[in-house]
Design a protein around this motif. Structure first.
Motif, PDB file in Angstrom:
ATOM      1  N   LEU A  49       0.837  -1.223   0.000  1.00  0.00           N
ATOM      2  CA  LEU A  49       0.000   0.000   0.000  1.00  0.00           C
ATOM      3  C   LEU A  49       0.866   1.265   0.000  1.00  0.00           C
ATOM      4  CD1 LEU A  49      -2.603  -1.227   2.611  1.00  0.00           C
ATOM      5  CD2 LEU A  49      -3.143  -0.705   0.240  1.00  0.00           C
ATOM      6  N   LYS A  50       2.017   1.219   0.660  1.00  0.00           N
ATOM      7  CA  LYS A  50       2.889   2.389   0.783  1.00  0.00           C
ATOM      8  C   LYS A  50       3.829   2.581  -0.409  1.00  0.00           C
ATOM      9  CE  LYS A  50       3.050   2.600   5.835  1.00  0.00           C
ATOM     10  NZ  LYS A  50       3.920   2.409   7.029  1.00  0.00           N
ATOM     11  N   CYS A  51       4.118   1.493  -1.161  1.00  0.00           N
ATOM     12  CA  CYS A  51       5.128   1.562  -2.217  1.00  0.00           C
ATOM     13  C   CYS A  51       4.679   2.456  -3.366  1.00  0.00           C
ATOM     14  CB  CYS A  51       5.492   0.170  -2.714  1.00  0.00           C
ATOM     15  SG  CYS A  51       4.259  -0.511  -3.835  1.00  0.00           S
ATOM     16  N   LYS A  52       5.648   3.078  -4.031  1.00  0.00           N
ATOM     17  CA  LYS A  52       5.369   3.926  -5.191  1.00  0.00           C
ATOM     18  C   LYS A  52       5.529   3.101  -6.465  1.00  0.00           C
ATOM     19  CE  LYS A  52       6.841   8.211  -2.962  1.00  0.00           C
ATOM     20  NZ  LYS A  52       7.835   9.317  -2.960  1.00  0.00           N
ATOM     21  N   PRO A  53       4.512   3.132  -7.349  1.00  0.00           N
ATOM     22  CA  PRO A  53       4.619   2.326  -8.576  1.00  0.00           C
ATOM     23  C   PRO A  53       5.630   2.920  -9.559  1.00  0.00           C
ATOM     24  CG  PRO A  53       2.612   3.603  -8.595  1.00  0.00           C
ATOM     25  CD  PRO A  53       3.231   3.854  -7.268  1.00  0.00           C
ATOM     26  N   SER A  54       6.330   2.040 -10.267  1.00  0.00           N
ATOM     27  CA  SER A  54       7.291   2.475 -11.272  1.00  0.00           C
ATOM     28  C   SER A  54       6.582   2.789 -12.592  1.00  0.00           C
ATOM     29  CB  SER A  54       8.341   1.386 -11.475  1.00  0.00           C
ATOM     30  OG  SER A  54       7.702   0.204 -11.945  1.00  0.00           O
ATOM     31  N   LYS A  55       7.351   3.328 -13.549  1.00  0.00           N
ATOM     32  CA  LYS A  55       6.786   3.670 -14.869  1.00  0.00           C
ATOM     33  C   LYS A  55       6.268   2.417 -15.578  1.00  0.00           C
ATOM     34  CE  LYS A  55       9.553   7.783 -15.816  1.00  0.00           C
ATOM     35  NZ  LYS A  55      10.587   8.375 -16.716  1.00  0.00           N
ATOM     36  N   ARG A  56       7.007   1.332 -15.447  1.00  0.00           N
ATOM     37  CA  ARG A  56       6.633   0.063 -16.093  1.00  0.00           C
ATOM     38  C   ARG A  56       5.307  -0.453 -15.551  1.00  0.00           C
ATOM     39  NH1 ARG A  56       6.456  -2.921 -20.514  1.00  0.00           N
ATOM     40  NH2 ARG A  56       6.500  -5.136 -20.087  1.00  0.00           N
ATOM     41  N   ILE A  57       5.112  -0.383 -14.237  1.00  0.00           N
ATOM     42  CA  ILE A  57       3.862  -0.867 -13.606  1.00  0.00           C
ATOM     43  C   ILE A  57       2.688   0.013 -14.031  1.00  0.00           C
ATOM     44  CG2 ILE A  57       2.672  -1.144 -11.377  1.00  0.00           C
ATOM     45  CD1 ILE A  57       5.562  -1.913 -10.294  1.00  0.00           C
TER      46      ILE A  57
END
Length: 277
Positions: A49-57
């Motif tokens: 929930l806390k993680c930041k999504p990458s461009k690929r995701i």
């Protein structure tokens, strides 16, 4: 006294979560903790929930672009479509009866009373039971289906005639020098005439006269080596080289000699197996 672990579970976890926790296998017995076992399988972890999504995701999260030209109705459906009339139809009593599953009667198996396991003093019976259980099952092959022959009335006289032994007459001796009439009248064909003659001419070898010398041997010139070999061997005069007066005397060296294994083996007479006729 209630343990601190149960008190903590009652204070912080619900009943369902507590039962799931208890249902998990003990990692001490397995000797390794399973990372995949979670209290709530549908719950999302805090890190996710806390993680930041990458461009690929973010690119992968977008829905797939569908062209405007594509129309789902033009392409055939992956499964067979049901007609609306069949959906609206009412089932008959016959179809309802056929739709009901068959009633199967469970076979009541009669279990044989087994004797109790053997004790320390009954080892012979124990071995017998183990040997019986260890042997593989032998399934009998099904007999081939042989259709029955159609019954027909039989003649007893014919069976009696067939049961009698066959009477064979002794054939008359044929004259070996007599020629049949058909052989005398027979005319030979061109093909048999060709086969009659051999392909290669058979040359008859003249018999050799014993003691006669060939012409080539008479004309041959002997080499120096042939002349040397033709001469008899020259041996020194003495008792050792000449013939013995007594043929049955044995030398003292032969009497003292020790026989080897090989000589013992060769001294034994050979046993020849009788030939099969």
């Amino acid at each position: 006294m209630v343990s601190e672990r149960i008190k903590y579970a009652m204070a912080h976890l619900s009943r369902k979560q507590h039962t799931r926790l208890l249902a998990r296998p003990n990692w001490r017995r397995l000797r390794r903790p399973d990372a995949n076992i979670v209290v709530d399988p549908n719950a999302i972890s805090r890190a996710a929930l806390k993680c930041k999504p990458s461009k690929r995701i973010k690119i992968m999260a977008r829905p797939k672009y569908v062209t405007k030209k594509y129309d789902a109705l033009d392409y055939p459906a992956p499964y067979q479509r049901v007609h609306p009339k069949t959906l609206a139809a009412t089932a008959t009593t016959r179809i309802r009866n056929l739709a009901v599953p068959k009633k199967r009667v469970l076979e009541q198996r009669i279990f044989e009373f087994r004797k109790p396991p053997p004790r320390d003093h009954d080892w012979e019976r124990h071995r017998m039971i183990i040997q019986k259980l260890a042997t593989p099952k032998i399934y009998r092959k099904p007999k081939p289906f042989v259709p029955r022959k159609r019954w027909r009335p039989f003649n007893m006289r014919r069976i009696e005639n067939l049961a009698e032994p066959v009477i064979r007459e002794i054939p008359i001796d044929r004259d070996p020098f007599k020629v049949s009439r058909s052989a005398l009248k027979y005319r030979i064909t061109d093909r048999i005439m060709r086969l009659y003659y051999p392909k290669t001419e058979f040359k008859v070898m003249k018999p050799r006269i014993p003691g006669a010398v060939s012409r080539a041997a008479l004309k041959a010139i002997a080499s120096s080596r042939t002349i040397f070999l033709a001469k008899p061997s020259k041996r020194p005069a003495g008792m050792e080289t000449d013939l013995r007066e007594d043929a049955f005397t044995v030398s003292p060296a032969a009497l003292k000699a020790k026989c080897s294994r090989r000589l013992k083996k060769l001294a034994k007479p050979r046993n020849y197996k009788p030939r099969k006729r």
